[in-house]
Design a protein around this motif. Structure first.
Motif, mmCIF file in Angstrom:
data_model
loop_
_atom_site.group_PDB
_atom_site.id
_atom_site.type_symbol
_atom_site.label_atom_id
_atom_site.label_comp_id
_atom_site.label_asym_id
_atom_site.label_seq_id
_atom_site.Cartn_x
_atom_site.Cartn_y
_atom_site.Cartn_z
ATOM 1 N N GLY A 313 0.802 -1.217 0.000
ATOM 2 C CA GLY A 313 0.000 0.000 0.000
ATOM 3 C C GLY A 313 0.834 1.264 0.000
ATOM 4 N N ASP A 314 2.139 1.115 -0.326
ATOM 5 C CA ASP A 314 3.069 2.256 -0.380
ATOM 6 C C ASP A 314 3.188 2.944 0.983
ATOM 7 O OD1 ASP A 314 4.974 3.684 -1.686
ATOM 8 O OD2 ASP A 314 3.606 4.976 -2.801
ATOM 9 N N ILE A 315 3.223 2.111 2.028
ATOM 10 C CA ILE A 315 3.376 2.604 3.402
ATOM 11 C C ILE A 315 4.700 2.073 3.935
ATOM 12 C CG2 ILE A 315 2.443 2.518 5.752
ATOM 13 C CD1 ILE A 315 -0.338 2.094 4.437
ATOM 14 N N GLU A 316 5.573 2.968 4.321
ATOM 15 C CA GLU A 316 6.916 2.577 4.753
ATOM 16 C C GLU A 316 6.917 2.050 6.183
ATOM 17 O OE1 GLU A 316 11.445 4.467 5.098
ATOM 18 O OE2 GLU A 316 9.697 5.802 5.075
ATOM 19 N N THR A 317 7.605 0.943 6.397
ATOM 20 C CA THR A 317 7.927 0.448 7.735
ATOM 21 C C THR A 317 9.415 0.107 7.738
ATOM 22 O OG1 THR A 317 7.456 -1.863 7.205
ATOM 23 C CG2 THR A 317 5.614 -0.531 8.047
ATOM 24 N N ARG A 318 9.916 -0.304 8.907
ATOM 25 C CA ARG A 318 11.331 -0.661 8.981
ATOM 26 C C ARG A 318 11.534 -1.653 10.105
ATOM 27 N NH1 ARG A 318 14.844 4.064 10.879
ATOM 28 N NH2 ARG A 318 14.447 3.112 12.885
ATOM 29 N N PRO A 319 12.423 -2.636 9.916
ATOM 30 C CA PRO A 319 12.763 -3.475 11.067
ATOM 31 C C PRO A 319 13.397 -2.626 12.163
ATOM 32 C CG PRO A 319 13.573 -4.432 9.012
ATOM 33 C CD PRO A 319 13.124 -3.050 8.696
ATOM 34 N N VAL A 320 13.367 -3.123 13.383
ATOM 35 C CA VAL A 320 14.122 -2.498 14.472
ATOM 36 C C VAL A 320 15.602 -2.555 14.089
ATOM 37 C CG1 VAL A 320 14.749 -2.799 16.916
ATOM 38 C CG2 VAL A 320 12.372 -3.064 16.186
ATOM 39 N N TRP A 321 16.417 -1.638 14.673
ATOM 40 C CA TRP A 321 17.842 -1.582 14.342
ATOM 41 C C TRP A 321 18.477 -2.970 14.327
ATOM 42 C CZ3 TRP A 321 18.624 2.901 12.422
ATOM 43 C CH2 TRP A 321 18.157 4.079 13.017
ATOM 44 N N LYS A 322 19.254 -3.261 13.306
ATOM 45 C CA LYS A 322 20.049 -4.483 13.297
ATOM 46 C C LYS A 322 21.169 -4.332 14.313
ATOM 47 C CE LYS A 322 22.627 -7.625 10.286
ATOM 48 N NZ LYS A 322 23.086 -7.902 8.905
ATOM 49 N N PRO A 323 21.288 -5.248 15.269
ATOM 50 C CA PRO A 323 22.293 -5.089 16.335
ATOM 51 C C PRO A 323 23.704 -4.928 15.772
ATOM 52 C CG PRO A 323 20.749 -6.825 16.894
ATOM 53 C CD PRO A 323 20.454 -6.441 15.476
ATOM 54 N N MET A 324 24.508 -4.152 16.492
ATOM 55 C CA MET A 324 25.864 -3.877 16.039
ATOM 56 C C MET A 324 26.705 -5.139 15.938
ATOM 57 S SD MET A 324 26.191 -0.717 15.258
ATOM 58 C CE MET A 324 24.524 -0.931 14.603
ATOM 59 N N HIS A 325 26.486 -6.089 16.839
ATOM 60 C CA HIS A 325 27.328 -7.294 16.797
ATOM 61 C C HIS A 325 27.021 -8.174 15.591
ATOM 62 C CE1 HIS A 325 23.740 -8.996 18.847
ATOM 63 N NE2 HIS A 325 24.147 -10.157 18.340
ATOM 64 N N LEU A 326 25.912 -7.893 14.875
ATOM 65 C CA LEU A 326 25.581 -8.605 13.653
ATOM 66 C C LEU A 326 26.009 -7.845 12.395
ATOM 67 C CD1 LEU A 326 21.977 -9.925 14.464
ATOM 68 C CD2 LEU A 326 24.158 -11.124 14.737
ATOM 69 N N GLN A 327 26.481 -6.621 12.562
ATOM 70 C CA GLN A 327 26.874 -5.813 11.416
ATOM 71 C C GLN A 327 28.253 -6.259 10.902
ATOM 72 O OE1 GLN A 327 25.072 -3.643 9.896
ATOM 73 N NE2 GLN A 327 23.484 -3.017 11.349
ATOM 74 N N PRO A 328 28.397 -6.433 9.596
ATOM 75 C CA PRO A 328 29.704 -6.857 9.059
ATOM 76 C C PRO A 328 30.867 -5.973 9.498
ATOM 77 C CG PRO A 328 28.027 -7.008 7.356
ATOM 78 C CD PRO A 328 27.379 -6.343 8.536
ATOM 79 N N VAL A 329 30.627 -4.675 9.607
ATOM 80 C CA VAL A 329 31.708 -3.762 9.976
ATOM 81 C C VAL A 329 32.201 -4.009 11.399
ATOM 82 C CG1 VAL A 329 30.183 -1.903 10.803
ATOM 83 C CG2 VAL A 329 32.436 -1.334 9.876
ATOM 84 N N TYR A 330 31.377 -4.640 12.247
ATOM 85 C CA TYR A 330 31.785 -4.932 13.616
ATOM 86 C C TYR A 330 31.860 -6.432 13.883
ATOM 87 C CZ TYR A 330 31.590 -0.012 14.552
ATOM 88 O OH TYR A 330 31.852 1.335 14.524
#
Length: 382
Positions: A313-330
């Motif tokens: 329906g062209d309505i934006e949502t977003r997951p909750v922040w991806k935890p830092m310990h799962l981020q490739p940079v960390y």
């Protein structure tokens, strides 16, 4: 043709236009001027601190705040794993190393008991902890009544990341005023915006003076350009400060609008088993973003299912922040976890929360959610 509904679009209008035009006509368009000074004073008053320094972003404010409390290369800095990446990146800017700690599963804010355990572990092996950086998630303050004594007993400075929480409070005390220094963000999606921008707020006049000096390329007070150390081009422009001054006039109105929308979400999801709103239940949140946590085993659907339905329906949502310990940079970063942040990332969904949403848009969002819920097994009777 329907228009997109965004998560948290800027809420600007005629008042902001008048302030910016007046600043343009004044000739003060550089990172100096009367609007900049007035904006700093007004934010300090709102935060209940002795002073403030306006800079180009919340990230810049974090960097200067960490330097201000004495964080050095080789230190460790404790950061919640559930946060935006800027919190951790600013630690790296100083040459220090972020160590991540998990969150409270109900609020998303740092788990204070786990924080205390992590401090003991790091201290037991001789690590120097340069700072603790609690993050006020989605506009709700951390439990500072519990956190501040833990850090004070260990002699560790607190840098409050209140980027999401301007206008919120904890037990009547304003967000940003906890610890030695706090930071705010005025990014385009925040509760109020200066397009881009941030602020340090503190009662520590020396820390603020140091931040102000570093934010202007560490220029010495001489007629020529004199520099004795490396500084940064971090100062906020007078034009953007003018925009911020107008937004601050409307801040309480914008918070009230977001709070009303959160209450409508709460009413909509109240009869749905396995769905709860994340944080913001103490009445002191600024309700920057409203998120839900979904237990698929109880409700029969996943957060991503609702997100996909709203996207149709062209309505934006977003997951909750991806935890830092799962981020490739960390990848490989040290952390102390319970699994709470990972569960919120897997089961959480942030819903449109902006104060600029008009009633037709709000109705469209709520109707789309209602339509989705009506098709789920065991849907409650309305």
């Amino acid at each position: 043709m329907t228009r997109s509904i965004h998560l948290s679009a800027p809420d600007v209008g005629p008042l902001e236009e008048s302030y910016v035009i007046a600043a343009l006509r004044s000739g003060w368009v550089a990172p100096a001027g009367p609007d900049l000074e007035a904006f700093e004073q007004a934010i300090a008053e709102r935060a209940g601190t002795g002073g403030a320094v306006a800079v180009s972003s919340g990230t810049a404010a974090l960097h200067l705040a960490l330097l201000g409390v004495g964080v050095e290369a080789g230190d460790v800095v404790i950061v919640p794993t559930l946060t935006f990446v800027a919190t951790a990146n600013a630690v790296r800017y100083t040459g220090a190393r972020p160590v991540f700690v998990d969150c409270d599963p109900q609020t998303g804010n740092v788990d204070v008991g786990l924080l205390a355990e992590l401090i003991r572990r790091l201290r037991s092996r001789g690590e120097r902890i340069g700072a603790v950086v609690p993050v006020d998630m989605f506009g709700s303050c951390v439990d500072y009544t519990a956190l501040l004594p833990v850090c004070a007993d260990a002699g560790i400075p607190v840098v409050e990341d209140a980027a999401e929480a301007l206008g919120a409070s904890h037990r009547g005390r304003a967000a940003g005023s906890f610890g030695q220094v706090g930071i705010l963000s005025f990014n385009g999606n925040k509760i109020m915006t200066t397009s881009g921008g941030g602020m340090l707020v503190s009662d520590d006049a020396a820390l603020l003076a140091r931040a102000r000096h570093l934010s202007t390329q560490a220029r010495e007070p001489a007629r020529h350009y004199e520099h004795r150390e490396t500084g940064y081009n971090y100062r906020l422009s007078n034009l953007l400060a003018a925009l911020g001054r107008a937004q601050l006039v409307r801040l309480d109105e914008m918070i009230a609008r977001r709070r009303q929308l959160r209450e409508r979400y709460a009413k909509l999801f109240a009869p749905v088993p396995g769905v709860q709103l994340i944080g913001g239940e103490d009445g002191e949140s600024n309700c920057w973003l409203t998120g839900i946590a979904v237990e698929p085993a109880r409700c029969g659907w996943h957060a991503a299912d609702l997100g996909a339905h709203l996207a149709d329906g062209d309505i934006e949502t977003r997951p909750v922040w991806k935890p830092m310990h799962l981020q490739p940079v960390y990848a490989g970063a040290e952390c102390l976890l319970t699994g709470a942040a990972e569960r919120l990332f897997a089961e959480g969904l942030v819903l449109p929360s902006g104060s600029a949403l008009g009633e037709p848009q709000v109705t469209r969002v709520l109707r789309a959610i209602d339509e989705f819920l009506a098709t789920r097994p065991g849907a409650p009777t309305r």
